[in-house]
Motif scaffolding. Structure first.
Motif, PDB file in Angstrom:
ATOM      1  N   GLU A  87       1.045  -1.386  -0.374  1.00 16.14           N
ATOM      2  CA  GLU A  87      -0.524  -0.032  -0.326  1.00 16.14           C
ATOM      3  C   GLU A  87       0.809   1.478   0.126  1.00 16.14           C
ATOM      4  O   GLU A  87       0.753   2.237  -0.728  1.00 16.14           O
ATOM      5  CB  GLU A  87      -0.806  -0.629   1.766  1.00 16.14           C
ATOM      6  CG  GLU A  87      -2.140  -0.673   0.794  1.00 16.14           C
ATOM      7  CD  GLU A  87      -2.707  -0.509   2.592  1.00 16.14           C
ATOM      8  OE1 GLU A  87      -3.184   0.001   2.724  1.00 16.14           O
ATOM      9  OE2 GLU A  87      -3.396  -2.012   2.858  1.00 16.14           O
ATOM     10  N   GLU A  88       1.928   1.227   0.385  1.00 15.77           N
ATOM     11  CA  GLU A  88       3.128   2.263   0.445  1.00 15.77           C
ATOM     12  C   GLU A  88       4.691   1.756   0.428  1.00 15.77           C
ATOM     13  O   GLU A  88       4.911   0.523   0.868  1.00 15.77           O
ATOM     14  CB  GLU A  88       3.140   2.832   1.936  1.00 15.77           C
ATOM     15  CG  GLU A  88       2.441   4.455   2.038  1.00 15.77           C
ATOM     16  CD  GLU A  88       2.139   4.623   3.201  1.00 15.77           C
ATOM     17  OE1 GLU A  88       1.245   5.336   3.766  1.00 15.77           O
ATOM     18  OE2 GLU A  88       3.488   4.093   4.334  1.00 15.77           O
ATOM     19  N   ILE A  89       5.561   2.223  -0.918  1.00 17.57           N
ATOM     20  CA  ILE A  89       6.614   1.930  -1.383  1.00 17.57           C
ATOM     21  C   ILE A  89       7.399   2.052  -0.269  1.00 17.57           C
ATOM     22  O   ILE A  89       8.004   1.536   0.678  1.00 17.57           O
ATOM     23  CB  ILE A  89       6.845   2.477  -2.064  1.00 17.57           C
ATOM     24  CG1 ILE A  89       5.846   1.525  -3.351  1.00 17.57           C
ATOM     25  CG2 ILE A  89       8.078   1.462  -2.568  1.00 17.57           C
ATOM     26  CD1 ILE A  89       5.912   1.654  -5.239  1.00 17.57           C
ATOM     27  N   MET A  90       7.142   3.977   0.212  1.00 15.86           N
ATOM     28  CA  MET A  90       7.968   4.294   1.613  1.00 15.86           C
ATOM     29  C   MET A  90       7.651   5.543   1.916  1.00 15.86           C
ATOM     30  O   MET A  90       6.828   6.403   1.052  1.00 15.86           O
ATOM     31  CB  MET A  90       9.461   4.560   0.948  1.00 15.86           C
ATOM     32  CG  MET A  90       9.530   5.843  -0.183  1.00 15.86           C
ATOM     33  SD  MET A  90      11.503   6.608  -0.527  1.00 15.86           S
ATOM     34  CE  MET A  90      12.173   4.712  -1.278  1.00 15.86           C
ATOM     35  N   ARG A  91       7.952   5.850   3.100  1.00 21.69           N
ATOM     36  CA  ARG A  91       7.725   6.800   3.755  1.00 21.69           C
ATOM     37  C   ARG A  91       8.761   7.494   4.298  1.00 21.69           C
ATOM     38  O   ARG A  91       9.202   7.900   5.294  1.00 21.69           O
ATOM     39  CB  ARG A  91       6.757   6.811   4.478  1.00 21.69           C
ATOM     40  CG  ARG A  91       6.337   8.058   5.024  1.00 21.69           C
ATOM     41  CD  ARG A  91       5.008   8.034   6.880  1.00 21.69           C
ATOM     42  NE  ARG A  91       4.033   7.195   5.957  1.00 21.69           N
ATOM     43  CZ  ARG A  91       2.320   7.985   5.533  1.00 21.69           C
ATOM     44  NH1 ARG A  91       2.572   9.270   5.768  1.00 21.69           N
ATOM     45  NH2 ARG A  91       1.519   7.590   4.992  1.00 21.69           N
TER      46      ARG A  91
END
Length: 192
Positions: free
Chosen positions: A38-42
């Motif tokens: 859902e998220e590759i990076m934050r």
């Protein structure tokens, strides 16, 4: 036998079959393999003091090291260094702040040649934010109304499409990062 079933019975049979079909799609091993990040990076971009772009091996350029100073962002490549245009740097950081996939491009083994994610064709982006290090393989960007870039987190077997032109930014050479000045005014009044 089936002639005696009423419409209500047929609806009940269809509902049970629909529930079985839906449930089997949720718990089957093949369905679980279809899920993706859902998220590759934050990245907390306020903590980013430096990042590095390692160009693909086929291009043969040295790595581009960016460092945040009080004057702005400095680019170091080999023995050369210069103050860079901050707009593309901010575009990279904005892309990394919350990187979400728009869609899955496919299994890396199947799409790596199409999207320049092979060992000799991919660029590598390394972001140091405080004590954390983020790494990402960057492939080709597409053009059009909604451009996207295909990326691959190290160790992941899938390639993901993200919104934006991150691939075009990582493909820039040293000169592409330098500010471009636009001169305004009347040429008759210019002094040397």
């Amino acid at each position: 036998m089936f002639g005696k079933l009423r419409a209500g019975h047929w609806l009940a049979i269809l509902a049970v079959l629909g529930i079985i079909w839906w449930f089997s799609g949720r718990v089957s091993p093949s369905a679980q393999k279809r899920t993706f990040l859902e998220e590759i990076m934050r990245v907390d971009t306020a903590l980013v003091k430096r990042f590095t772009i390692v160009p693909s091996a086929r291009r043969g350029y040295p790595e581009l090291r960016f460092e945040r100073t009080a004057e702005g962002w400095w680019l170091h490549m080999g023995k050369d260094s210069a103050l860079v245009d901050e707009a593309p740097v901010n575009a990279i950081l904005a892309s990394a702040q919350v990187m979400k996939p728009v869609r899955m491009a496919g299994a890396l083994s199947l799409v790596k040649d199409r999207y320049d994610l092979g060992d000799s064709t991919r660029d590598r982006l390394v972001i140091d934010a405080g004590a954390q290090r983020y790494e990402l393989f960057v492939g080709r960007s597409t053009t059009g109304d909604e451009p996207f870039t295909v990326v691959n987190p190290p160790g992941d077997e899938n390639a993901y499409a993200i919104a934006g032109t991150l691939g075009e930014l990582t493909d820039r050479t040293f000169g592409g990062w330098l500010p471009k000045y636009l001169v305004k005014g009347d040429p008759m009044r210019w002094n040397r």
